[in-house]
Design a protein around this motif. Structure first.
Motif, short mmCIF file in Angstrom:
data_model
loop_
_atom_site.label_atom_id
_atom_site.label_comp_id
_atom_site.label_asym_id
_atom_site.label_seq_id
_atom_site.Cartn_x
_atom_site.Cartn_y
_atom_site.Cartn_z
N TRP A 1 -9.17 7.31 4.79
CA TRP A 1 -8.03 8.22 4.94
C TRP A 1 -7.98 8.74 6.38
O TRP A 1 -9.01 9.05 6.99
CB TRP A 1 -8.15 9.40 3.97
N CYS B 1 -4.41 6.49 -3.28
CA CYS B 1 -4.01 5.26 -2.58
C CYS B 1 -3.91 4.12 -3.59
O CYS B 1 -4.82 3.89 -4.39
CB CYS B 1 -5.02 4.92 -1.49
N VAL C 1 0.94 5.70 -0.99
CA VAL C 1 0.19 6.94 -1.22
C VAL C 1 1.03 7.86 -2.08
O VAL C 1 2.22 8.07 -1.80
CB VAL C 1 -0.17 7.63 0.11
N SER D 1 -2.79 -0.14 -3.96
CA SER D 1 -2.52 -1.36 -3.19
C SER D 1 -2.73 -2.57 -4.08
O SER D 1 -3.33 -2.49 -5.15
CB SER D 1 -3.45 -1.43 -1.96
N CYS E 1 -3.40 5.92 4.36
CA CYS E 1 -4.57 5.31 3.69
C CYS E 1 -4.73 3.89 4.21
O CYS E 1 -3.75 3.12 4.24
CB CYS E 1 -4.33 5.30 2.18
N SER F 1 -6.45 0.37 3.40
CA SER F 1 -7.14 -0.39 2.35
C SER F 1 -7.73 -1.64 2.97
O SER F 1 -7.09 -2.31 3.79
CB SER F 1 -6.13 -0.79 1.25
N ILE G 1 0.85 -1.19 0.00
CA ILE G 1 0.00 0.00 0.00
C ILE G 1 0.89 1.24 0.00
O ILE G 1 1.82 1.35 0.81
CB ILE G 1 -0.93 0.00 1.22
N TYR H 1 -11.48 2.31 0.96
CA TYR H 1 -10.29 3.09 1.30
C TYR H 1 -10.70 4.13 2.36
O TYR H 1 -11.69 4.85 2.18
CB TYR H 1 -9.73 3.84 0.09
N SER I 1 -1.13 2.20 4.86
CA SER I 1 0.10 2.61 4.17
C SER I 1 1.06 3.24 5.16
O SER I 1 0.69 3.57 6.29
CB SER I 1 -0.22 3.63 3.07
#
Length: 761
Positions: free
Chosen positions: A553, A540, A522, A542, A581, A583, A520, A551, A592
């Motif tokens: 944030w 984002c 960004v 992944s 982010c 996922s 992942i 997703y 991430s």
């Protein structure tokens, strides 16, 4: 050659000899050059002759006879001597010819010969038993064998050969061969030299070495230090000179080496249950091939052979097993493999009747034997993974080719169940019905173990199974196991089955590995500097299966948005910070690594503080400090004095040393960075008893006084109204009026206080 002499009678001749050198005076009969060819002749008349045999051109010289007497000083040499002149045959021919051309050799002489017959010699041997009538030797289509030393003679004087003429023949390389050193067995790690030999004129100067068709080196000798097994193969040498080139016959270089890459495979590869059969197979690479395999449990030898089988495995068989492979050059142990025996039912086996060859149309009985406590009462038969019958015996009347396959018996009691080792029923027929089964058959999660099993029919039975991922070969065997499967293992797998009648591939089986999000990251757009007021988009990315749909944030630990992208329009300084982010798919979630948003903005919140903060005494030091918020931080501060036309200072601090009344004023600072500037509010600097701006102080004072009088007047009137309601005494009212300010003055102060200050200024 003859000579005569006389001498006084009182002298006696003691020795007579012939010489050709008046300095060294060496007796010719003792000179190695004339060995066997000199003979002295004398008589009583004092004649002394020299007979020289096999005269050659090089014998052409001045010869003298010499006399020695019984008196040392009485030695005499005859002058002027005898001059020997020699006329000989000589060969005229080219010095060098190229193979394939013609060459003419001519035997010439200055002597006058009558109808001579010439004889030709090569390397001292007559060229032919036939005489050659003329003085010319013609060589048609010269070959390398024609090179040599040629001479000629005249019949009758065969002992008088001409001076030999060396004929050189130019030819391309031939008889190219390769020798190997050492010539015996080649062992890995040693040095090997390949030497190229060839015949050529001019000599070979360029040698090129090839392994197969690949050039590997230059030079007469090709050396391989520290030879490896990968160096085995066919080597050739190509020799080249100015005339042409030729390759040698290939020599085979076989490197012998001790076993390496020794490994052990376990079948079955999955869970081992007490009572099943386990085969450990040893694989290794060695030359000569490994013939001796020794199996160890721990440090104890337990068996021999490429395969070590443990039928009806017991719990006592658990432990670490290694295989030792040995050939003539050494031995090596495999990495230890662990056998962990578990304890469900055991000793389940299947007996096939008849036990020999099974022919289509015959009847076959499968009998299940097992050991259980309590005794097994439920027998279930499987062909592959499909249940086909019940009972201790499973009969197949009129068997067909479709009945070929692996059969197992499942024995069950109240403590569990156990399958027998699969038995193969092979009805003889060509290969067909090749298929691949995947275990587990459901959804495959990353990290799990997956086994692919190849099933096929064939007669004779299929022995070679090859597994492919796409077009890339992976492994051999009926099953292909992928422990700890990863997303990279996703793809199409096929099994190729082969018997004596051919090969065929199965339909591709698709493996799709499900896994939670990973990798992942960004990305920020724009990727450069972010200025306050601009649009910023975070995206984002992944890798996941099934794909990520959710997703989330975060700024720090606070959720700020949803979706694959998070956009911040008209970004502000308050938006700076760390963003991540998260996922998520059906199998999990992952965040991430945080990315930092750094917002650039012009100065704001500009303010001025003064030190000392209390009353300022004339002559003291006053420091004004400018504070601001900006990114990048403010580096330029400019100070202004209200009413002035130009700055009074720069820097974050502005110092007024020995402050005086002239310094009293309103001050402000201007803060500036790359993105703009902002000024602070005005800050008054005043001395004790010296207001900064008198009219402001007066105005404020008048305002306070007016406010105070208004309040007092209001309270009096209210009190007066109260007294009027109680009594009608005129004295009271008069007293109230006398204590109040005139109404015009009272109303004038608050209304015009500010204007009065401004006008006074």
């Amino acid at each position: 050659m003859n000579g005569t002499f006389t001498h006084p009678e009182h002298l006696t001749v003691t020795e007579m000899l012939w010489i050709k050198d008046q300095v060294q005076k060496l007796d010719l009969s003792k000179d190695p050059v004339y060995s066997g060819r000199v003979e002295y002749l004398t008589d009583k008349q004092k004649h002394f002759s020299l007979k020289l045999s096999d005269v050659m051109k090089k014998d052409e010289h001045q010869f003298y006879f010499r006399i020695k007497t019984n008196v040392e000083k009485e030695r005499w040499t005859g002058y002027p001597g005898v001059q020997l002149r020699v006329t000989e045959l000589h060969v005229e021919a080219p010095e060098e010819v190229t193979e394939g051309e013609t060459a003419d050799l001519t035997c010439n002489t200055t002597c006058s010969l009558t109808d001579p017959t010439f004889i030709w010699y090569k390397d001292g041997r007559p060229l032919t038993t036939k005489t050659i009538k003329n003085n010319q030797l013609h060589l048609q289509t010269v070959s390398s064998e024609d090179a040599g030393s040629y001479s000629c003679a005249v019949r009758g004087d065969q002992h008088l050969h001409s001076t030999a003429h060396r004929l050189r023949v130019r030819y391309s390389p031939k008889n190219v061969s390769v020798s190997i050193s050492p010539s015996d067995r080649i062992i890995e790690g040693r040095s090997v030299n390949l030497t190229c030999s060839s015949e050529a004129n001019p000599p070979v100067k360029i040698y090129s070495w090839f392994k197969g068709s690949t050039p590997v080196g230059e030079g007469k000798t090709y050396s391989i230090p520290n030879i490896r097994s990968e160096d085995s193969g066919e080597y050739t040498c190509q020799s080249r000179n100015d005339i042409g080139e030729r390759r040698s016959t290939a020599v085979n270089l076989t490197v012998t080496y001790a076993p390496k890459r020794v490994s052990v495979s376990i079948s079955p590869s999955g869970e081992i249950v007490e009572g099943s059969s386990v085969n450990l197979t040893c694989s290794s690479d060695g030359y000569p091939p490994v013939k001796i395999y020794t199996w160890f449990k721990g440090s104890t030898p337990v068996g021999e052979g490429k395969t070590y089988s443990i039928p009806n495995i017991r719990s006592e068989d658990s432990g670490e097993y290694t295989c030792q492979s040995r050939n003539d050059h050494g031995e090596r142990n495999s990495t230890a493999v662990q056998l962990n025996v578990q304890y469900p039912p055991k000793s389940v086996s299947v007996y096939i009747s008849p036990s020999g060859e099974i022919v289509e149309g015959s009847s076959v009985n499968l009998t299940c034997n097992s050991d259980g406590n309590p005794p097994v009462k439920i027998y279930t038969w499987f062909k592959g993974s499909t249940s086909v019958g019940e009972g201790k015996t499973y009969s197949i009347p009129n068997i067909r080719s479709e009945d070929s396959g692996e059969y197992t018996c499942q024995s069950q009691n109240k403590h569990g169940e156990r399958n027998s080792t699969a038995v193969q029923i092979n009805v003889q027929y060509p290969a067909k019905n090749i298929s691949v089964s995947i275990s587990p058959s459901g959804e495959i999660l990353e990290g799990s173990s997956v086994t692919l099993t190849c099933s096929s029919d064939g007669n004779p039975p299929v022995k070679i199974y090859t597994w492919f991922k796409g077009s890339t070969p992976l492994a051999e065997g009926k099953t292909y196991s992928i422990p700890n499967i990863t997303s990279e293992d996703s793809g199409e797998y096929t099994c190729q089955s082969r018997n004596d009648h051919g090969e065929r591939r199965s339909t591709a089986a698709e493996i799709t590995v499900m896994h939670p999000p990973k990798n992942i990251s960004v990305s920020i757009s724009p990727s450069g500097e972010i200025v306050e007021g601009s649009l910023v988009t975070l995206t984002c990315r992944s890798d996941a299966n099934p794909p990520v749909k959710i997703y989330t944030w975060f700024k720090g630990s606070t959720s700020v948005g949803e979706g694959k992208t998070y956009s911040i329009r008209n970004i502000r300084s308050e938006d700076r910070g760390e963003y991540t982010c998260q996922s998520r798919n059906d199998h999990g979630e992952r965040r991430s690594t945080a990315v930092q948003l750094n917002i650039l903005y012009s100065p704001k919140n500009v303010s001025v503080s003064i030190r000392p903060s209390g009353e300022i005494v004339k002559g003291s030091l006053v420091t004004l400090t400018c504070s601001s918020d900006g990114n990048p931080p403010v580096k330029i501060y400019t100070w202004f004095k209200e009413g002035g036309s130009s700055p009074v200072g720069s820097g974050q601090n502005y110092n007024i040393t020995y402050v005086s009344s002239e310094d009293t004023a309103l001050y402000y600072c201007k803060a500036q960075n790359e993105h703009g500037a902002q000024s602070s509010a005005r800050l008054p600097v005043s001395l004790k008893d010296h207001p900064v701006i008198p009219y402001v102080a007066v105005g404020v004072g008048l305002f306070i006084v007016a406010l105070f009088l208004t309040v007092v007047l209001w309270r009096r009137r209210k009190r007066q109204d109260g007294n009027t309601g109680q009594t009608n005494n005129p004295n009271v009212n008069q007293t109230g009026r006398n204590s109040a300010l005139p109404s015009d003055d009272t109303s004038a102060v608050p209304e015009n206080a500010t204007e009065a200050v401004t006008s006074r200024h």
